[in-house]
Design an enzyme around this catalytic site. Structure first.
Site, PDB file in Angstrom:
ATOM      1  N   LYS A   1       0.528   5.482  -1.973  1.00  0.00           N
ATOM      2  CA  LYS A   1       0.509   6.776  -1.301  1.00  0.00           C
ATOM      3  C   LYS A   1       0.859   7.900  -2.274  1.00  0.00           C
ATOM      4  O   LYS A   1       1.715   7.757  -3.140  1.00  0.00           O
ATOM      5  CB  LYS A   1       1.453   6.766  -0.097  1.00  0.00           C
ATOM      6  CG  LYS A   1       0.918   5.943   1.070  1.00  0.00           C
ATOM      7  CD  LYS A   1       1.812   6.052   2.277  1.00  0.00           C
ATOM      8  CE  LYS A   1       1.209   5.339   3.473  1.00  0.00           C
ATOM      9  NZ  LYS A   1       0.018   6.012   3.989  1.00  0.00           N
TER      10      LYS A   1
ATOM     11  N   HIS B   1       0.812  -1.224   0.000  1.00  0.00           N
ATOM     12  CA  HIS B   1       0.000   0.000   0.000  1.00  0.00           C
ATOM     13  C   HIS B   1       0.845   1.273   0.000  1.00  0.00           C
ATOM     14  O   HIS B   1       0.349   2.343  -0.343  1.00  0.00           O
ATOM     15  CB  HIS B   1      -0.982   0.007   1.180  1.00  0.00           C
ATOM     16  CG  HIS B   1      -0.345   0.217   2.517  1.00  0.00           C
ATOM     17  ND1 HIS B   1       0.173  -0.816   3.261  1.00  0.00           N
ATOM     18  CD2 HIS B   1      -0.168   1.339   3.250  1.00  0.00           C
ATOM     19  CE1 HIS B   1       0.649  -0.335   4.395  1.00  0.00           C
ATOM     20  NE2 HIS B   1       0.457   0.965   4.416  1.00  0.00           N
TER      21      HIS B   1
ATOM     22  N   HIS C   1       8.146  -2.313   2.056  1.00  0.00           N
ATOM     23  CA  HIS C   1       8.041  -0.856   2.168  1.00  0.00           C
ATOM     24  C   HIS C   1       9.381  -0.153   1.962  1.00  0.00           C
ATOM     25  O   HIS C   1       9.509   0.763   1.142  1.00  0.00           O
ATOM     26  CB  HIS C   1       7.488  -0.458   3.538  1.00  0.00           C
ATOM     27  CG  HIS C   1       6.082  -0.903   3.778  1.00  0.00           C
ATOM     28  ND1 HIS C   1       5.219  -1.241   2.768  1.00  0.00           N
ATOM     29  CD2 HIS C   1       5.381  -1.050   4.939  1.00  0.00           C
ATOM     30  CE1 HIS C   1       4.044  -1.577   3.285  1.00  0.00           C
ATOM     31  NE2 HIS C   1       4.119  -1.473   4.585  1.00  0.00           N
TER      32      HIS C   1
END
Length: 489
Positions: free
Chosen positions: A184, A180, A242
């Protein structure tokens, strides 16, 4: 996205579904971004009716009083079933056929696996064996998609096995591997920022960049995720995805075009270029930590060696960034919630200012991902003069200081942009894979993380509310550098 569609969410009573997916879908629905002909089916093991599940979500999301909830809730359905038993999938087939008949069409389907990774094999196997993965027939498999959440495996071997399983059941264009952070707004803006502004691209290289810092910090601990997190740790849960994806946005070369494959090619090339770390180098280049009290958390082993913090020194072996260190860190129970990227430029004090003196650290470009998404640039400026006696030497009146030029999405555009999960869901429905991991990206990232895991040592304990173990400070200090927490550091 105004076309009819079906989305089936496996793990429908879990945290991800309750607190991310359904809030994002409801927000998109209220914005008018979704078709009125949408069907959302929650799949989980609890015995619930459609109505009971709708009420469960309303309570968890605290939206009972929202005037649009009732309309949205009427599009939510529930299917009870166990992930490893065919019965629930067979009943799901009948439910989906009912939706097709209502509209007289074969509706596109998104199967979203919002479950722990251990459940992926059973769900994928049943999707295939019951032919749910093939859509509703007549070549409709091209409209069927599967979305899976990170972590994609626990090491290189399990990641390769998962990828093999997926490739046997679906074409690559049907697979959406969700990280996710790629959804962003600020991360997406990196491409525009770098390649649309001619003043930055010429200095985005080893000749001008001293080093790069990437920080991912959470003030909270593991909460109720002990059963999942213990034995996984920050290297697998955050660093493999990430942190390396954020690194790739900095290190990637200009894509050949602004298309999904061109962007993913550039991102994959950057991750592939990260210099490997062998087991003998791990102790010098990787620091693992564990916050005080972690072993007393619910569902955590009392002798757990799982890291809640990791710091790494990496290099990207490309002509652009050869020998430029990338310092990455991620941790829980940190001093504050913070995710940002700092590009620290070389400080070359001009001869004009040698006598007055230059700040130790000069230009720093900060990309803030949370909180308050935005970008700031630290520059050097002359401090205002003060009234002094005329006998004061000119050099004593002249001093330099750093100042910040700030851009905030919220202040400039009146919003923080589309929520990451709203963007992810829209792209899944539309079939746009630009912001999703590709199999070669995953293979390269797991090769790096798996080699680090082989050289693991016991994590160092650090106080809650700190910035991690002292060894993480030493990681930079031995290079004559330090972590920059704020734009003014």
């Amino acid at each position: 996205m105004q076309s009819p569609f079906i989305i089936v969410i496996f793990g429908a009573t879990g945290d991800l579904a309750q607190h991310k997916l359904f809030p994002a879908l409801f927000s998109l629905y209220k914005q008018g971004s979704l078709s009125n002909d949408l069907y959302v089916v929650g799949f989980a093991r609890r015995e619930l009716t459609d109505k009971a599940y709708q009420e469960f979500l309303a309570q968890e999301m605290d939206v009972s009083s929202d005037p649009q909830w009732e309309s949205f809730a009427s599009r939510i359905f529930y299917q009870q079933g166990l992930f490893d038993e065919p019965r629930g999938y067979t009943e799901l087939i009948e439910k989906l056929h009912t939706f097709d008949k209502q509209l007289g069409a074969c509706l596109p389907r998104v199967f979203y696996l919002a479950t722990p990774p251990d459940n992926y094999p059973a769900i994928l196997q049943n999707l295939t064996e019951t032919k749910l993965s093939e859509g509703c027939g007549s070549g409709s498999e091209q409209w069927t998609r599967v979305a899976i959440e990170k972590p994609f495996g626990k090491d290189l071997e399990t990641a390769e096995n998962l990828d093999k399983t997926l490739s046997e059941m679906f074409e690559e264009k049907q697979i959406f591997r969700v990280d996710h952070y790629l959804g962003k707004e600020t991360v997406q803006n990196m491409i525009a920022f770098r390649f649309a502004n001619s003043i930055f691209e010429p200095v985005w290289n080893k000749e001008h960049v001293d080093h790069v810092q990437i920080t991912w910090a959470e003030s909270s601990g593991i909460g109720k995720r002990g059963q999942f997190f213990d034995g996984v740790g920050m290297l697998r849960d955050v660093a493999q995805n990430h942190l390396l994806q954020l690194l790739a946005t900095v290190a990637m070369e200009q894509p050949k075009s602004f298309s999904k494959e061109a962007v993913r090619d550039a991102r994959a090339d950057a991750i592939r270029a990260i210099r490997p770390i062998n087991s003998e180098e791990v102790s010098q280049l990787v620091i693992r930590g564990q916050y005080e009290g972690y072993t007393k958390e619910k569902d955590v082993a009392q002798d757990s060696q799982t890291e809640t913090y990791v710091a790494m020194k990496l290099f990207v072996d490309t002509p652009r960034f050869a020998d430029v260190p990338f310092y990455l860190r991620a941790g829980k129970k940190m001093d504050k919630d913070l995710v940002d990227i700092k590009i620290v430029f070389k400080q070359t004090c001009h001869v004009l200012f040698k006598e007055a003196g230059c700040p130790e650290i000069g230009n720093v470009l900060t990309i803030r991902i949370q909180p308050d998404e935005g970008i700031s640039l630290r520059v050097i400026a002359k401090e205002p003069s003060t009234a002094k006696a005329s006998s004061t030497p000119p050099s004593a009146k002249f001093s330099l200081a750093t100042v910040n030029m700030n851009f905030s999405y919220h202040h400039t555009f009146g919003s923080h942009g589309v929520d990451a999960y709203e963007k992810i869901l829209l792209d899944c429905i539309n079939g746009d894979q630009m912001l999703f991991n590709r199999s070669d990206e995953l293979e390269s990232s797991w090769q790096l993380i798996s080699s680090i895991l082989k050289g693991e040592s016991a994590p160092r304990v650090y106080p809650q509310g700190s910035w991690g173990p002292d060894a993480a400070v030493d990681l930079l200090a031995k290079d004559g550098r330090s972590w920059l927490l704020l734009d003014t550091d």
